[in-house]
Structure formats: structure tokens, C-alpha cells
Write a protein that holds these residues in place. Sequence first.
Motif, mmCIF file in Angstrom:
data_model
loop_
_atom_site.group_PDB
_atom_site.id
_atom_site.type_symbol
_atom_site.label_atom_id
_atom_site.label_comp_id
_atom_site.label_asym_id
_atom_site.label_seq_id
_atom_site.Cartn_x
_atom_site.Cartn_y
_atom_site.Cartn_z
ATOM 1 N N ALA A 200 46.891 32.440 45.261
ATOM 2 C CA ALA A 200 46.956 32.343 43.800
ATOM 3 C C ALA A 200 45.682 32.890 43.161
ATOM 4 C CB ALA A 200 47.183 30.891 43.389
ATOM 5 N N VAL A 201 44.527 32.533 43.730
ATOM 6 C CA VAL A 201 43.259 33.004 43.179
ATOM 7 C C VAL A 201 43.124 34.518 43.333
ATOM 8 C CG1 VAL A 201 40.751 32.888 43.417
ATOM 9 C CG2 VAL A 201 42.109 30.792 43.531
ATOM 10 N N LEU A 202 43.461 35.042 44.503
ATOM 11 C CA LEU A 202 43.339 36.479 44.741
ATOM 12 C C LEU A 202 44.365 37.267 43.935
ATOM 13 C CD1 LEU A 202 42.605 36.503 48.578
ATOM 14 C CD2 LEU A 202 41.010 36.934 46.701
ATOM 15 N N LEU A 203 45.527 36.683 43.695
ATOM 16 C CA LEU A 203 46.519 37.321 42.829
ATOM 17 C C LEU A 203 45.956 37.488 41.424
ATOM 18 C CD1 LEU A 203 49.739 38.020 43.017
ATOM 19 C CD2 LEU A 203 49.947 35.990 41.606
ATOM 20 N N ALA A 204 45.342 36.412 40.903
ATOM 21 C CA ALA A 204 44.775 36.472 39.559
ATOM 22 C C ALA A 204 43.588 37.429 39.497
ATOM 23 C CB ALA A 204 44.355 35.070 39.121
ATOM 24 N N ARG A 205 42.750 37.416 40.536
ATOM 25 C CA ARG A 205 41.592 38.315 40.535
ATOM 26 C C ARG A 205 42.028 39.770 40.667
ATOM 27 N NH1 ARG A 205 36.231 37.296 40.444
ATOM 28 N NH2 ARG A 205 34.854 38.940 41.194
ATOM 29 N N SER A 206 43.096 40.024 41.410
ATOM 30 C CA SER A 206 43.629 41.381 41.513
ATOM 31 C C SER A 206 44.117 41.875 40.150
ATOM 32 C CB SER A 206 44.783 41.423 42.521
ATOM 33 O OG SER A 206 44.357 41.058 43.798
ATOM 34 N N TYR A 207 44.790 40.981 39.436
ATOM 35 C CA TYR A 207 45.273 41.322 38.088
ATOM 36 C C TYR A 207 44.098 41.668 37.180
ATOM 37 C CZ TYR A 207 47.351 40.556 33.462
ATOM 38 O OH TYR A 207 47.757 40.689 32.161
ATOM 39 N N ALA A 208 43.029 40.865 37.254
ATOM 40 C CA ALA A 208 41.849 41.124 36.440
ATOM 41 C C ALA A 208 41.170 42.423 36.862
ATOM 42 C CB ALA A 208 40.884 39.956 36.549
ATOM 43 N N THR A 209 41.154 42.695 38.165
ATOM 44 C CA THR A 209 40.529 43.920 38.671
ATOM 45 C C THR A 209 41.276 45.158 38.183
ATOM 46 O OG1 THR A 209 39.713 42.774 40.644
ATOM 47 C CG2 THR A 209 39.876 45.171 40.753
ATOM 48 N N ARG A 210 42.599 45.094 38.201
ATOM 49 C CA ARG A 210 43.385 46.227 37.707
ATOM 50 C C ARG A 210 43.091 46.475 36.226
ATOM 51 N NH1 ARG A 210 48.298 47.518 35.253
ATOM 52 N NH2 ARG A 210 49.267 49.422 36.085
ATOM 53 N N ASN A 211 43.026 45.417 35.446
ATOM 54 C CA ASN A 211 42.710 45.565 34.024
ATOM 55 C C ASN A 211 41.313 46.145 33.832
ATOM 56 O OD1 ASN A 211 45.176 44.576 33.207
ATOM 57 N ND2 ASN A 211 44.454 42.476 32.940
ATOM 58 N N TRP A 212 40.377 45.756 34.715
ATOM 59 C CA TRP A 212 39.022 46.294 34.619
ATOM 60 C C TRP A 212 39.029 47.794 34.869
ATOM 61 C CZ3 TRP A 212 35.624 48.878 37.814
ATOM 62 C CH2 TRP A 212 34.278 48.867 37.439
ATOM 63 N N TYR A 213 39.750 48.244 35.910
ATOM 64 C CA TYR A 213 39.827 49.675 36.193
ATOM 65 C C TYR A 213 40.499 50.433 35.043
ATOM 66 C CZ TYR A 213 38.080 49.701 40.989
ATOM 67 O OH TYR A 213 37.280 49.633 42.096
#
Length: 264
Positions: free
Chosen positions: A232-245
Amino acid sequence: MAKMLESWIYQEPSSIYTKALYGLTLLGACYLAISEAIGKHLRYSKFWNSASNKPTQTLPSKVGMLLAYTPSLLAGVSSFWVFSDDGGIRFLMLKSAITLHFLKRELEVLFLHKFSGHMVLNTALFISSTYLTSAASMIYIQHRVQGFPEPWVDLKYVGLLVFVVGTVGNFYHHYLLSKLRDTSNKGYTIPRGGLFSLVVCPHYLFEILSFIGISFISQTLFSYLCAIGSAAVLLARSYATRNWYLSKFEDFPKNVKALIPYVF
């Protein structure tokens, strides 16, 4: 439903400690996942200075990551001595998987990753205590269920296979990330190669597989909760990372998902 759960999960002695641990694990995972999703990130990697401008004590990123992983590695290594009399291939596999997981992380920090920026001390201490609690508790709970009937469906060898695939895939994509930077370039670029053409965080995808593999080796309720919480945490961080890129690179391919190819 209860019978189905019994076939996958060890029956274990109930205690106030384990009930509290399960509840705190779920609450902590939910809090971290929601925080990452709404932009309140753990302050390391590309998000290390994204939270606020308040003065905070920081560490070089390499030192911070070593602080985050070393206690859990020591817990894994010491488990071979503390629980040396506990027999059984499953327990040996669990202790080995946890130890190898954090040994790999330490070696990557020392010899593979190229760091820029800093890591907030509180973040390093929080990650360190979280991993240490999870690793030590997983080993201890596995010790407690020794002698209890094993689950009807034996997943330990499937778990070993999933763990190996996750570990190798995670290392490979960390290697690709390390190749994006040389000594003269410590900035961020769009990742290429491997599964980066499909998702922005394939290293997180394989890390989740590693946690799933460990949970299958263990087959305790706590190990499953750790795998679900980490995912769950890595899913959310991946989502945030994509938005950052997307915010940093105008040419970032819109078809590249966050974590799961073609899905999310």
C-alpha cells in the motif's frame, strides 16, 4: 471463509502483544499510504526537501539509508544465534530471506546507488524503527508458532521463488537507475530500460514481490499484514513519483503507469 484462512495461515497463540502489533501495523500502513498519496512524503530521495522549509537536522543520503537498514540486518543475523535451537526448514528460510533482503539493501547503498541531496534524520530513524520492528516481530512470531500445525496449503517454496524473482528484479532496476547518473551528473533523468518503459517504479513492484515472497515463506498473519502494508505504501509512493516526473519533464511518456503495467 474461516476454513479458507486456516488453509493459508498458521494458527498462533493469541496475546495482547500480537493484537496490538497487528492493529498498529495496519494503522501505520494506512497512515503512510494516505500521507504519500496526498503529498506528505517521507523525506528522502527526490522528496527529501519537499515537505517544508522549517530547519531540520539532515544526514547525507548514504548515511541515512545505512541507518535505516542496518538494525534490521543485525536483527536478521542475530536471529540465527538467538533462535539457533529452532528447527524446521520454514524458519530457516524466513531468517535467511529477511537477512538477505537487508544485506542486499546495505550492499546497494554502499556500492551501487548514487546519491544526491540529504535525508532528514527523523525520516531515517522512523524508517529504521519500522523495518526493525517488522523484521524482528516477524521472526519472533515465527518462533512462537513453532510446534503448531502448519497451514494446509504449503506456500514456502512458492514464496522462495517469488522472493528470488522480486530480489533479482529489484536489483536489476536499481542497477539501471544507477547507470542514469555518472560522477558529473547527479540530477534526475527519465529512467530507461527494463520495465521502465511500462511503469515508473518497477523497482517498487519487485520490492513488493519480495515482501509477498517472505509472507508466503512465513504464512503468519503478521507477515501477510507486513506485505499488504508495504504494498500500500509503495503503491502510493509510486503514484506520487509518477506525478513528480510528469511535473518535471514535459516529454515524460503519458502511457507509462506508476507501478502495475497497463493498469496503474
